[in-house]
Design a protein around this motif. Structure first.
Motif, PDB file in Angstrom:
ATOM      1  N   VAL A  97       0.841  -1.202   0.000  1.00  0.00           N
ATOM      2  CA  VAL A  97       0.000   0.000   0.000  1.00  0.00           C
ATOM      3  C   VAL A  97       0.882   1.260   0.000  1.00  0.00           C
ATOM      4  CG1 VAL A  97      -1.712   1.312   1.326  1.00  0.00           C
ATOM      5  CG2 VAL A  97      -1.935  -1.175   1.124  1.00  0.00           C
ATOM      6  N   ILE A  98       1.899   1.260   0.857  1.00  0.00           N
ATOM      7  CA  ILE A  98       2.818   2.414   0.906  1.00  0.00           C
ATOM      8  C   ILE A  98       3.501   2.609  -0.448  1.00  0.00           C
ATOM      9  CG2 ILE A  98       4.897   3.357   2.005  1.00  0.00           C
ATOM     10  CD1 ILE A  98       4.197   1.604   4.470  1.00  0.00           C
ATOM     11  N   ARG A  99       3.977   1.513  -1.001  1.00  0.00           N
ATOM     12  CA  ARG A  99       4.666   1.556  -2.299  1.00  0.00           C
ATOM     13  C   ARG A  99       3.773   2.178  -3.375  1.00  0.00           C
ATOM     14  NH1 ARG A  99       8.921   2.025  -5.373  1.00  0.00           N
ATOM     15  NH2 ARG A  99       9.211   0.482  -7.008  1.00  0.00           N
ATOM     16  N   LEU A 148     -10.262   0.517  10.283  1.00  0.00           N
ATOM     17  CA  LEU A 148     -10.514   1.919   9.913  1.00  0.00           C
ATOM     18  C   LEU A 148      -9.320   2.510   9.165  1.00  0.00           C
ATOM     19  CD1 LEU A 148     -12.322   3.324  13.094  1.00  0.00           C
ATOM     20  CD2 LEU A 148     -13.331   2.364  11.019  1.00  0.00           C
ATOM     21  N   ALA A 149      -8.106   2.168   9.613  1.00  0.00           N
ATOM     22  CA  ALA A 149      -6.922   2.672   8.918  1.00  0.00           C
ATOM     23  C   ALA A 149      -6.868   2.127   7.490  1.00  0.00           C
ATOM     24  CB  ALA A 149      -5.655   2.271   9.674  1.00  0.00           C
ATOM     25  N   GLY A 150      -7.302   0.887   7.316  1.00  0.00           N
ATOM     26  CA  GLY A 150      -7.361   0.307   5.969  1.00  0.00           C
ATOM     27  C   GLY A 150      -8.359   1.047   5.090  1.00  0.00           C
ATOM     28  N   LEU A 165       1.308   4.705   6.085  1.00  0.00           N
ATOM     29  CA  LEU A 165       2.261   4.392   7.155  1.00  0.00           C
ATOM     30  C   LEU A 165       1.539   4.021   8.452  1.00  0.00           C
ATOM     31  CD1 LEU A 165       4.919   7.184   6.522  1.00  0.00           C
ATOM     32  CD2 LEU A 165       5.289   4.704   6.307  1.00  0.00           C
ATOM     33  N   LYS A 166       0.424   4.708   8.710  1.00  0.00           N
ATOM     34  CA  LYS A 166      -0.329   4.400   9.924  1.00  0.00           C
ATOM     35  C   LYS A 166      -0.894   2.973   9.864  1.00  0.00           C
ATOM     36  CE  LYS A 166      -4.183   5.812  12.824  1.00  0.00           C
ATOM     37  NZ  LYS A 166      -5.388   6.637  12.955  1.00  0.00           N
ATOM     38  N   ALA A 186      10.956   0.198   1.991  1.00  0.00           N
ATOM     39  CA  ALA A 186      11.933   0.079   3.083  1.00  0.00           C
ATOM     40  C   ALA A 186      11.427   0.615   4.416  1.00  0.00           C
ATOM     41  CB  ALA A 186      13.250   0.772   2.696  1.00  0.00           C
ATOM     42  N   ALA A 187      10.140   0.524   4.644  1.00  0.00           N
ATOM     43  CA  ALA A 187       9.574   0.970   5.919  1.00  0.00           C
ATOM     44  C   ALA A 187       9.868  -0.063   7.008  1.00  0.00           C
ATOM     45  CB  ALA A 187       8.063   1.175   5.767  1.00  0.00           C
TER      46      ALA A 187
END
Lengths: 167, 167, 167, 167, 167, 167
Positions: free
Chosen positions: E41-43, E111-113, E126-127, E157-158
């Motif tokens: 998701v971040i990517r 919820l974050a999703g 990130l959250k 790279a998180a």
């Protein structure tokens, strides 16, 4: 429509007697899943149109446009798939004798689903729900269950056929 | 059947003219995917019957029985789904005028698919392929493409309708 | 290519003898499903390019752009998946001995599928079909089945390898 | 194996330089998903064997037998699919030059996955994990990431290759 | 956080004793699949933002924008689904007694999703990973497995929580 | 239960005011899909038990046993998935304040779904529907929609919570 359904009551009773003799495993058929999917199609058309009317689309707006198109697509397919299953598994000769319009109606649902996929068009989406409601009314008549029409209790609040099960 | 198809050639030409005016995005429709799925149903019936005729089932046999039932189920569903898509997306009024039996034929495929799901029965599986072949023949006639019948080049080697494209 | 295939006929015969001894349950393998998917990729590239060449996109056009990208994506994945299944289930050592290029060819199909996913590019889509046709030719040679090439009987009418089953 | 990997370090560095120039969108590839699926295959074999060794199967046992076969099947397919994606998307010519065994290894994973599907066999399931671990080791070496082997921290506790990321 | 986990060690041991008595078939649960999905998701957010910052989008760019939105959507759903499975299958009363924050944490992941689906927003992505890492830490503590944090060995790279299995 | 719901009416109204300010795209949520899936689980338990009580199973019976287990499994998963979506997307802090039992109830649905998967047990299947009905009652109360309970108009005819929409 209601008058039309009442006039078919005799046929319905004989249908039920036939299907009671059904000797193969039967699943559960309920047109409500298709109706909810058709409501979702209308909802996505509303949201896509709202986005389209904005002067400029943000990054989020553009991404959500793409997401809503996908949701609309999936729910058009779901409508077609759910109706195909009821028609192809549950509707047999006795039901066709009682409701000779079923083949044409189901085919119209398929075509309406295609039009709703290919356009962001409120009328096309409403027509899809309309045809599915018509199918639901016949389905419940076959089952000998009364129905009523009411607006769905959530946006887009369009009219939906519900089984009337309250004692 | 071939004679029957030839006699419909004129209608077919006018159908093509109509569908050429089709103004919405069209995908690719090909009944071969449904035909291959129907062949797979026959194949699984053969293998399930072979297992059933063994005196005793090993652990592997029991597990493979369950796997084959699943493969059969999925391919019955695939047949129904693929035919529903062609019928519900591609078949419109001009094609129905030329081939008024299409609604009934497609519904028969749905019912034959259900019977093939609920039974491990060679005749039921063959009937499913037979109906799908009949649909394929009409489909190719609509497209103005000649067909021929040949045994599939792999087990169960049942007869399949192929488009005749060789110059 | 045809000459190349003929020169491998002897090997093919011995391959068939080996695979006849196969003692595990075998499904049905047919490269036509992958070929139809590759044709669909070409078709979507044509339609996306057509949309791209319009001066202005309507709401419907924008939504259909997104839909076509999804269809292209799904069919690229389908090509890769179908070829992986045949290669990974059906191709064993005897076939690799007869056709030592198979690993490289299948990997080229995977990479061509990735390129076709990442680009709206007619050449990339045609290359994908080309490689899948090459795989189909080898597949049918292994089966001892003759093939011919003909244009698909629907848009994009690209050249496809068909089994030649007419008696 | 570790010595083997170290000796390839130079090649790896040049690989990384090449892939850094990759100009197309890249997803995230991680063999751990395939390794977890391979562990699940082993787990299901253990549970199926345990059921098989019971004197008599209850209704629940019979139903769970069928469920476990399905879980095993799905995870064999997942292994094959995940490895196909990494091999078919991420592995390109520079990686093949450094690890010429990759095509053969990936094909062995496909065949091992088929054997594990067709049998309830601990050795077949362990071999599948073994091959996937070998692939993971090469994958991380390409990435320039050290690895270690440890037993998975849950049943079946088989040995798995992990990236060694602790500073 | 580590201190927090150590202080829960006693509880964990008693949990393990309870779950060892678990008498129903258990699958394999591993939060790494959800963590890899969260990284994806971040990517995708990074790549979508990069596209958004270009002065003009080519045909390929526009198509890839749509593809990346789909990939982001699917991986948000995957995170939610994988965490739901572990929470809904594996977490029972003893684990809830030891980690009473689990219900709230899992709901926060859901919820974050949703937020990550509805926005192209690095902080939201990130959250999501952050919450999933927190869940992973609890999961491994329940299993009695030590963990460490390290940057993932591929973009973005998180920081990810890994089980510390090296002897 | 009804009294309980009425007493929460004030809270509900304030909830609606909050969710009306919701600034992100919302889909359509309807617990009926989960309720229909729970009914299907009960139906399959009935049919599996019926098969189990036969003296001897025919080939068809054995295959249908395997099919029914799969249908039961899929519908248990569907219940869990549908409830997870409503809980994870639609239920936010105001709803949790009004119905603090929601986390526990949703988790109980997950566990009940697992038990229903692992057993062919009428009580387990009924408990799953019972919990889903309880969730539906809260969902409709949040929406400010009255409900009633009636037997489903098809086998297994178990009691289901319906929205009361008739004017």
């Amino acid at each position: 429509m209601l008058h039309n359904l009442l006039s078919k009551l005799d046929k319905t009773i004989s249908i039920n007697r036939v299907s009671a003799h059904c000797d193969v495993p039967c699943g559960i058929y309920d047109p409500m899943v298709a109706q909810i999917a058709a409501l979702t199609v209308i909802r996505e058309v509303d949201q896509l149109t709202e986005l389209h009317n904005k002067d400029e689309l943000s990054l989020n707006d553009k991404a959500n446009f793409s997401r809503m198109v996908t949701v609309k697509e999936e729910h058009c397919n779901k409508v077609k798939e759910e109706i195909r299953i009821i028609w192809g598994d549950f509707i047999k000769q006795p039901q066709l004798d009682a409701y000779p319009q079923l083949h044409t109606l189901v085919h119209e649902i398929m075509l309406a689903g295609s039009v709703a996929k290919q356009h962001v068009d409120k009328d096309a989406a409403l027509k899809l729900l309309d045809k599915v409601n018509e199918f639901a009314e016949i389905f419940w008549a076959i089952k000998g269950v009364k129905t009523y029409r009411a607006n769905a209790p959530y946006a887009p609040a369009a009219e939906v056929v519900y089984p009337d099960l309250k004692a």
